[in-house]
Design an enzyme around this catalytic site. Sequence first.
Site, PDB file in Angstrom:
ATOM      1  N   LYS A 259       0.858  -1.183   0.000  1.00 27.14           N
ATOM      2  CA  LYS A 259       0.000   0.000   0.000  1.00 27.14           C
ATOM      3  C   LYS A 259       0.893   1.232   0.000  1.00 27.14           C
ATOM      4  O   LYS A 259       2.081   1.185   0.336  1.00 27.14           O
ATOM      5  CB  LYS A 259      -0.927   0.018   1.213  1.00 27.14           C
ATOM      6  CG  LYS A 259      -0.219  -0.041   2.586  1.00 27.14           C
ATOM      7  CD  LYS A 259       0.364   1.272   3.053  1.00 27.14           C
ATOM      8  CE  LYS A 259       1.088   1.147   4.389  1.00 27.14           C
ATOM      9  NZ  LYS A 259       1.894   2.353   4.723  1.00 27.14           N
TER      10      LYS A 259
ATOM     11  N   ASP B 298      -1.556  -1.264  10.626  1.00 32.45           N
ATOM     12  CA  ASP B 298      -2.118  -1.213   9.277  1.00 32.45           C
ATOM     13  C   ASP B 298      -2.514  -2.586   8.741  1.00 32.45           C
ATOM     14  O   ASP B 298      -2.912  -2.712   7.582  1.00 32.45           O
ATOM     15  CB  ASP B 298      -1.152  -0.521   8.306  1.00 32.45           C
ATOM     16  CG  ASP B 298       0.216  -1.201   8.245  1.00 32.45           C
ATOM     17  OD1 ASP B 298       0.443  -2.165   8.990  1.00 32.45           O
ATOM     18  OD2 ASP B 298       1.072  -0.740   7.461  1.00 32.45           O
TER      19      ASP B 298
END
Length: 270
Positions: free
Chosen positions: A8, A134
């Site tokens: 990401k 995350d």
Amino acid sequence: MISFPNCKVNLGLNITSKRSDGFHNIETIFIPVALCDALEILPSVNKEVHMRIEGMQEPPSFDNNLCIKAYSLLRAEYQLPPVDFFLLKKIPSGSGLGGGSADAAFTLVILNKIFELNISQQALKSYAAKLGSDCAFFIDNTTAFATGRGDELSSLSTGLEGTYITLVNAGIHINTAAAYANCKPCMPTIRLNEIIQLPKEEWPHLIKNDFEDYAFNAFPMLAELKQMLYDCGAWFALMSGSGSTLYALSHKPLAIPDKYKPYLIYAGVI
């Protein structure tokens, strides 16, 4: 079963406050990118858990590997038999791209499928949040506005579909604890989920990463790479996470100068 945990990037990262638990509250937008590791999980041949990793110069110890931690987390509540892990790393470690978190999250998803545990998507996110701030993002693995530690997620659209993205990484390791220690938390005047509703030509002036000042002062090469991306035609460039990967958004593929091509780790489309 084999899967391909992707990375990401952070479209902006604001450190908003210090928490009582020692962590920080942040706001950011996570965007999945197709640079992937390869993760295979199979029933154990030797009736014990085994982990093989390739593509990393210094793999973490067995107990510190996030895939093993994800397995152990589920094994504590479900009667999981031993498995063999094979992990091929393509996402640089400690690069601000969430590669380890992705591997952990995909481990949860694979184990849930292989052993038909019937764990709900929300429960998988709860398990993932225990492994890293995350990690939960990689369960749904879709663009999301993240707050709290980065584990409070709400889906949103950035309108970036079809945009070219380029990632460069110079192999610089930035200590996350040191990065946080050198940043002063502050609530932004305009929230990131509001900024992305504005014309994209305004984004470079409004979207920032609070870690950049510290990282660029400590490692001037990073500022040089960001400027290079703009010089090559990017309309937006930023450091991802606590670094040290820089990414660029552009209307067409960037022609990276030969001097910087060794740092190019991915070029594709969002």
